[in-house]
Design an enzyme around this catalytic site. Structure first.
Site, short mmCIF file in Angstrom:
data_model
loop_
_atom_site.label_atom_id
_atom_site.label_comp_id
_atom_site.label_asym_id
_atom_site.label_seq_id
_atom_site.Cartn_x
_atom_site.Cartn_y
_atom_site.Cartn_z
N ASP A 1 0.78 -1.15 -0.10
CA ASP A 1 0.07 -0.01 -0.06
C ASP A 1 0.83 1.19 -0.11
O ASP A 1 1.77 1.31 0.51
CB ASP A 1 -0.94 -0.17 1.23
CG ASP A 1 -1.86 0.90 1.45
OD1 ASP A 1 -2.82 1.05 0.26
OD2 ASP A 1 -1.96 1.87 2.15
N GLU B 1 2.02 -0.43 -4.92
CA GLU B 1 0.87 0.60 -5.43
C GLU B 1 1.75 1.85 -5.40
O GLU B 1 1.59 2.42 -4.52
CB GLU B 1 -0.33 0.71 -4.41
CG GLU B 1 -1.34 1.57 -4.73
CD GLU B 1 -2.07 2.22 -3.47
OE1 GLU B 1 -3.22 2.68 -3.79
OE2 GLU B 1 -1.47 2.71 -2.50
C1 NOJ Z 1 -4.37 2.99 -0.95
C2 NOJ Z 1 -5.72 2.05 -0.60
O1 NOJ Z 1 -6.13 1.40 -2.06
C3 NOJ Z 1 -6.95 2.98 -0.04
O2 NOJ Z 1 -7.90 2.24 -0.08
C4 NOJ Z 1 -6.35 3.54 1.14
O3 NOJ Z 1 -7.46 4.56 1.57
C5 NOJ Z 1 -4.94 4.10 1.11
N1 NOJ Z 1 -4.01 3.53 0.36
C6 NOJ Z 1 -4.76 4.35 2.58
O4 NOJ Z 1 -4.14 3.27 3.05
#
Ligand code: NOJ
Length: 541
Positions: free
Chosen positions: A216, A281
């Protein structure tokens, strides 16, 4: 992937000699809360997912990414973790997790889990300790600063979800940093103890048999050591659309810092010992910003390319984007057009039949590229966003700006007709009463011309062509401006991105259509025109 699927179909558990087993795979995101509920509480869970794994194996995907299922106060629906080595009782327990992984492996599916290392929950015992006093053992696991000269935040950093990225802790008189909600304090990755803690967490899950991690906010872990102000072009305030406010700043000190790559070097060494995949990500839109994160320049195996979620449906823009990515990156890009964070592409592309055809055509373009195409649950059904009335919004972003709510793309999977639609026997946590029979897996499965069967065939063609589509470099084919067409070795991919038919010419040689969203029949030659939003994949005879 070679024999990976056939071995699995024969019921042999996942083994492969290929340490890069994800190369050529197709990924699938499961949003755990909304996939399948086994106990009738209206929220999806691990056992529900396990029971629906045969759908994923039938669909033909290879990697299943599970969004966070850890204990969490759910301020951000699980992206605020309060224990990294356990399962939230809402989703089941560790035995459910083990069974899920084991069944997935038996079906030839790999399991990638979400790891949330940029921030914890404010109720994580680490943060509870950290905020207890300035001298607390874990104080330096987070980022604390004295107030600025006016008593306000220490610098001008802004949260992704809106508002200043700092919250004052009245108990100790200092501010703590959070790039997301105040309930999600950022960890201090300059502290070696934090690094060590996460290596332990990764090892814990690797030992349990997971096949990798989706990281993440992978681009944000390291911060400028001096926490310098960002250059700012406009006044940001909380009433603004969050992206607009975020764009008031040049994000040169808060995200994408060089030190972040050191962290992944250590993780990559660990993952390699388990033949696990690391998927970042990396929420940066320019290919030149994303590519340094993946091998051979960086240390991650894959990084998502999010730009297609933020572009108009414009052939020249896609040509430029795919061209640049494939020029710069080896096979390290995971191609996505949907996720649990953005409106579904069918909706973005105008909805209805046209929106669906456009989304499928874009999928065809992605399925021909080197790297790993990735679907988000329900994309295979060509779902539009679900309708969530304003008074039912639960997403913390949507509660501030309803038009920006992420609930619409998170409504539960419609499996079959009837109350709860096979998702739950109870009351679903988000409404799904706008779905009809035609949206469901059961109905679409019976119809050979359904979206579901079209996506399934596309995935199977993708597996077939990826084996011989070498070299990776793609060659753009001179075509009308509305058409995106490229060749990768003996494979030809073509999409008409206009709504009206367009005449196309087949490149020299004899080509046989393997997949078509329209009239070009498999086995036939390339048709003289492509209908509106029609796409095909052909191979050289
Ligand atoms: C990316 C995640 O996909 C999202 O859903 C989340 O709110 C943020 N990161 C913070 O962790």
């Amino acid at each position: 992937m070679g024999g990976f699927h056939s071995e699995a179909a024969a019921g042999v558990s996942v083994t492969t000699d290929d340490p890069n087993w994800w190369d050529g795979a197709v990924g699938y995101e499961v949003y755990v809360r909304s996939f399948a509920d086994s106990d009738g509480d209206g929220v999806g869970d691990l056992e529900g997912i396990r029971r629906r794994l045969p759908h994923l194996a039938w669909l033909g995907v290879d990697i299943v990414w599970l969004t966070p299922f850890y204990p969490s106060p759910m301020a951000d629906f699980g992206y605020d973790v309060s224990d990294y080595e356990a399962v939230h009782p809402l989703f089941g327990d560790m035995a459910d997790f083990d069974r899920l992984v084991s069944d997935a492996h038996d079906l030839g599916l790999r399991v990638v889990i979400d790891i949330v290392p940029n921030h914890t929950s404010n109720r994580h015992p680490w943060f509870v300790d950290a905020r207890s006093s300035p001298g607390a053992a874990r104080r330096d696991w987070y980022i604390w600063r004295d107030p600025g000269p006016d008593g306000g935040p220490p610098n001008n950093w802004w949260s992704v979800f809106g508002g200043p990225a700092w919250t004052l802790d009245p108990g100790t008189g200092q501010y703590y940093l959070h790039l997301f909600l105040p309930e999600q304090p950022d960890l201090n990755w300059a502290n070696p103890e934090v690094r060590e803690a996460f290596v332990g967490i990764l090892r814990f899950w690797l030992e349990r048999g997971v096949d990798g991690f989706r990281i993440d906010v992978a681009h944000a872990l390291a911060k400028d050591p001096g926490l310098r102000d960002l250059p700012q072009h406009c006044r940001a305030d909380e009433s603004m659309h969050r992206t607009e406010a975020w764009m008031c700043f040049d994000h040169i000190h808060d995200i994408d810092q060089p030190e972040v790559h050191e962290i992944y070097r250590e993780w990559a060494d660990l993952a390699a010992g388990y033949e696990a995949v690391l998927v970042g990500e990396v929420y940066l839109l320019r290919p030149s910003q994303v590519v340094p994160y993946v091998k051979p320049r960086g240390h991650l195996d894959l990084a998502f390319a999010f730009a297609p979620m933020h572009m108009a449906y414009d052939p020249s823009a896609y040509r430029r984007l795919f061209g640049r990515f494939t020029e710069l990156a080896d096979r390290g890009i995971a191609w996505v057009q949907c996720s649990h964070d953005e409106p579904r592409s069918v909706t973005r592309f105008g909805g209805g039949d046209l929106g669906r055809r456009r989304a499928l055509a874009l999928s065809v373009l992605m399925m021909g590229l080197p790297g790993v195409p990735w679907l988000y649950q329900g994309e295979e059904l060509a779902l539009e966003d679900g309708k969530v009335p304003v008074d039912r919004i639960v997403d913390p972003v949507g509660r501030i700006h309803p038009e920006d709510s992420r609930d619409g793309c998170r409504t539960p999977m419609p499996w079959e007709e009837g109350p709860g639609m096979g998702f739950t026997t109870g009351e679903p946590w988000l409404p799904m009463d706008d779905r009809d029979g035609g949206d469901t897996v059961a109905v679409q499965k019976r119809d050979p011309g359904s979206w579901l069967n079209r996506y399934r065939r596309l995935i199977s063609v993708r597996h077939e062509i990826d084996r011989f589509a070498r070299p990776d470099s793609i060659e753009w084919i001179e075509s009308p401006t509305q058409v995106v067409a490229y060749r990768r070795g003996p494979v030809l991919v073509m999409a008409n991105m206009a709504d009206e038919p367009v005449a196309v010419t087949s490149p020299p040689g004899k080509w046989q259509v393997r997949y078509s969203t329209g009239r070009g029949l498999p086995g036939g030659s390339i048709p003289p025109t492509l209908g509106g939003a029609e796409a095909l994949i052909a191979v050289r005879d």
